[in-house]
Design a protein around this motif. Sequence first.
Motif, PDB file in Angstrom:
ATOM      1  N   ALA A  18      56.356  18.365 100.674  1.00 53.38           N
ATOM      2  CA  ALA A  18      56.422  17.277  99.900  1.00 53.38           C
ATOM      3  C   ALA A  18      54.882  16.967  99.636  1.00 53.38           C
ATOM      4  O   ALA A  18      54.604  16.681  98.652  1.00 53.38           O
ATOM      5  CB  ALA A  18      57.079  16.126 100.488  1.00 53.38           C
ATOM      6  N   LEU A  19      54.125  17.239 100.939  1.00 56.12           N
ATOM      7  CA  LEU A  19      52.785  16.929 100.462  1.00 56.12           C
ATOM      8  C   LEU A  19      52.058  17.825  99.513  1.00 56.12           C
ATOM      9  O   LEU A  19      51.139  17.500  98.846  1.00 56.12           O
ATOM     10  CB  LEU A  19      51.903  17.076 101.889  1.00 56.12           C
ATOM     11  CG  LEU A  19      50.494  16.963 102.011  1.00 56.12           C
ATOM     12  CD1 LEU A  19      49.950  15.643 101.402  1.00 56.12           C
ATOM     13  CD2 LEU A  19      50.120  17.365 103.394  1.00 56.12           C
ATOM     14  N   GLY A  20      52.574  19.033  99.761  1.00 49.91           N
ATOM     15  CA  GLY A  20      51.951  20.238  98.739  1.00 49.91           C
ATOM     16  C   GLY A  20      52.347  19.804  97.324  1.00 49.91           C
ATOM     17  O   GLY A  20      51.455  19.825  96.337  1.00 49.91           O
ATOM     18  N   LEU A  21      53.619  19.495  97.056  1.00 50.60           N
ATOM     19  CA  LEU A  21      53.864  18.984  95.812  1.00 50.60           C
ATOM     20  C   LEU A  21      53.016  17.901  95.338  1.00 50.60           C
ATOM     21  O   LEU A  21      52.798  17.783  94.102  1.00 50.60           O
ATOM     22  CB  LEU A  21      55.502  18.649  95.563  1.00 50.60           C
ATOM     23  CG  LEU A  21      56.511  19.969  95.780  1.00 50.60           C
ATOM     24  CD1 LEU A  21      57.871  19.500  96.038  1.00 50.60           C
ATOM     25  CD2 LEU A  21      56.412  20.831  94.787  1.00 50.60           C
ATOM     26  N   TRP A  22      52.879  16.917  96.289  1.00 51.89           N
ATOM     27  CA  TRP A  22      52.004  15.447  95.830  1.00 51.89           C
ATOM     28  C   TRP A  22      50.658  16.048  95.506  1.00 51.89           C
ATOM     29  O   TRP A  22      50.218  15.391  94.184  1.00 51.89           O
ATOM     30  CB  TRP A  22      52.034  14.773  96.964  1.00 51.89           C
ATOM     31  CG  TRP A  22      51.259  13.262  96.524  1.00 51.89           C
ATOM     32  CD1 TRP A  22      51.693  12.482  95.825  1.00 51.89           C
ATOM     33  CD2 TRP A  22      49.901  13.437  96.835  1.00 51.89           C
ATOM     34  NE1 TRP A  22      50.691  11.444  95.972  1.00 51.89           N
ATOM     35  CE2 TRP A  22      49.469  11.813  96.487  1.00 51.89           C
ATOM     36  CE3 TRP A  22      48.916  13.985  97.415  1.00 51.89           C
ATOM     37  CZ2 TRP A  22      48.145  11.226  96.351  1.00 51.89           C
ATOM     38  CZ3 TRP A  22      47.629  13.607  97.450  1.00 51.89           C
ATOM     39  CH2 TRP A  22      47.226  12.091  97.071  1.00 51.89           C
ATOM     40  N   VAL A  23      50.139  16.991  96.175  1.00 59.50           N
ATOM     41  CA  VAL A  23      48.733  17.363  95.914  1.00 59.50           C
ATOM     42  C   VAL A  23      48.642  18.021  94.644  1.00 59.50           C
ATOM     43  O   VAL A  23      47.892  17.965  93.618  1.00 59.50           O
ATOM     44  CB  VAL A  23      48.344  18.322  96.974  1.00 59.50           C
ATOM     45  CG1 VAL A  23      46.978  19.088  96.545  1.00 59.50           C
ATOM     46  CG2 VAL A  23      48.005  17.484  98.256  1.00 59.50           C
ATOM     47  N   HIS A  24      49.644  18.781  94.138  1.00 57.62           N
ATOM     48  CA  HIS A  24      49.818  19.604  92.965  1.00 57.62           C
ATOM     49  C   HIS A  24      49.780  18.668  91.747  1.00 57.62           C
ATOM     50  O   HIS A  24      49.244  18.639  90.735  1.00 57.62           O
ATOM     51  CB  HIS A  24      50.936  20.455  93.195  1.00 57.62           C
ATOM     52  CG  HIS A  24      51.157  21.425  91.843  1.00 57.62           C
ATOM     53  ND1 HIS A  24      50.334  22.439  91.539  1.00 57.62           N
ATOM     54  CD2 HIS A  24      52.111  21.189  90.834  1.00 57.62           C
ATOM     55  CE1 HIS A  24      50.797  22.832  90.048  1.00 57.62           C
ATOM     56  NE2 HIS A  24      51.861  21.937  89.892  1.00 57.62           N
ATOM     57  N   GLY A  25      50.793  17.651  91.923  1.00 64.69           N
ATOM     58  CA  GLY A  25      50.910  16.610  90.975  1.00 64.69           C
ATOM     59  C   GLY A  25      49.731  15.923  90.690  1.00 64.69           C
ATOM     60  O   GLY A  25      49.170  15.662  89.474  1.00 64.69           O
ATOM     61  N   ALA A  26      48.759  15.593  91.824  1.00 64.28           N
ATOM     62  CA  ALA A  26      47.773  14.798  91.588  1.00 64.28           C
ATOM     63  C   ALA A  26      46.763  15.448  90.871  1.00 64.28           C
ATOM     64  O   ALA A  26      46.099  15.079  89.958  1.00 64.28           O
ATOM     65  CB  ALA A  26      47.318  14.253  93.076  1.00 64.28           C
ATOM     66  N   LEU A  27      46.437  16.616  91.402  1.00 66.18           N
ATOM     67  CA  LEU A  27      45.287  17.882  90.746  1.00 66.18           C
ATOM     68  C   LEU A  27      45.766  17.860  89.151  1.00 66.18           C
ATOM     69  O   LEU A  27      45.045  17.871  88.299  1.00 66.18           O
ATOM     70  CB  LEU A  27      45.461  19.176  91.329  1.00 66.18           C
ATOM     71  CG  LEU A  27      44.871  19.206  93.001  1.00 66.18           C
ATOM     72  CD1 LEU A  27      44.930  20.530  93.279  1.00 66.18           C
ATOM     73  CD2 LEU A  27      43.328  18.699  92.606  1.00 66.18           C
TER      74      LEU A  27
END
Length: 267
Positions: A19-28
């Motif tokens: 979930a954290l990885g998906l959030w970081v990817h979306g933020a970038l």
Amino acid sequence: MWTTTTFAAALLLSGPLIALGLWVHGALAGARQRVASAERLAAARGRCLSLAAQELRGPGLALMAAADHSDLVRPSQDNPIEAVAQQLLRLADDLADFATEPAPRTLHEAPALLGPVVDAAIANVAAQLRPGQRHWKITPELRSLRVQADRRALEGALSALLRRAARHSRDGDVVALRHVLGAETVAIIVEDEGDGLPAQDLVTETASGLQHGMVGTANGTRGLDLGLTLARSLAVAHGGDIRLESAPGIGARAWLTLPSTRVLGPA
């Protein structure tokens, strides 16, 4: 070797990590989209300002030509047609300056000798005088000063200050350049013996004034026009500022300040 306990712990941790990885990817991805959108808006702004500058130059030059052949004004009188033409041409120059301003501004700093920077700014302004000339008086100490700065940006800021001095002075007037080195700042000073500034242009510093490109804390300081607003952004990018002072009928003085830490000494 994996045990049942470690395997279960890994399963429990994998969910939040994914979930954290998906959030970081979306933020970038969102940040990249906002940057691309800002770049498109800046490019569109530049194109619009360039077109506006071109549109203003046409009637400005036409009015200037008409002023030369006008029989409505006596030789001893000021020509109102020429005054309007010069105003249009000045506005066109300012819009063209704004059109080429990079956003956001990135400085390319290197040691810069002020003599060649000042000479380039003077040549730029002298070529735009329509018609007339000014006597540029530069102190040797200013010429020999070396600073750490973006030479192109510093030249642009000085050009705006010199252009303003030329606009408010007359053919044959002296425009003097010198510097003052203080404990915390070094100031490049441009002084003219022109008409000063109209009383209605005098302002007092406020938070909203600074936001809209105004500087100054007392009478004798005015709000900045388009060209000087751009010059101030160049000075601020270096950690400095621009301040204007005037005395109607006597002349004006512009201060371009930089942090004294940028001074590298004389050549």
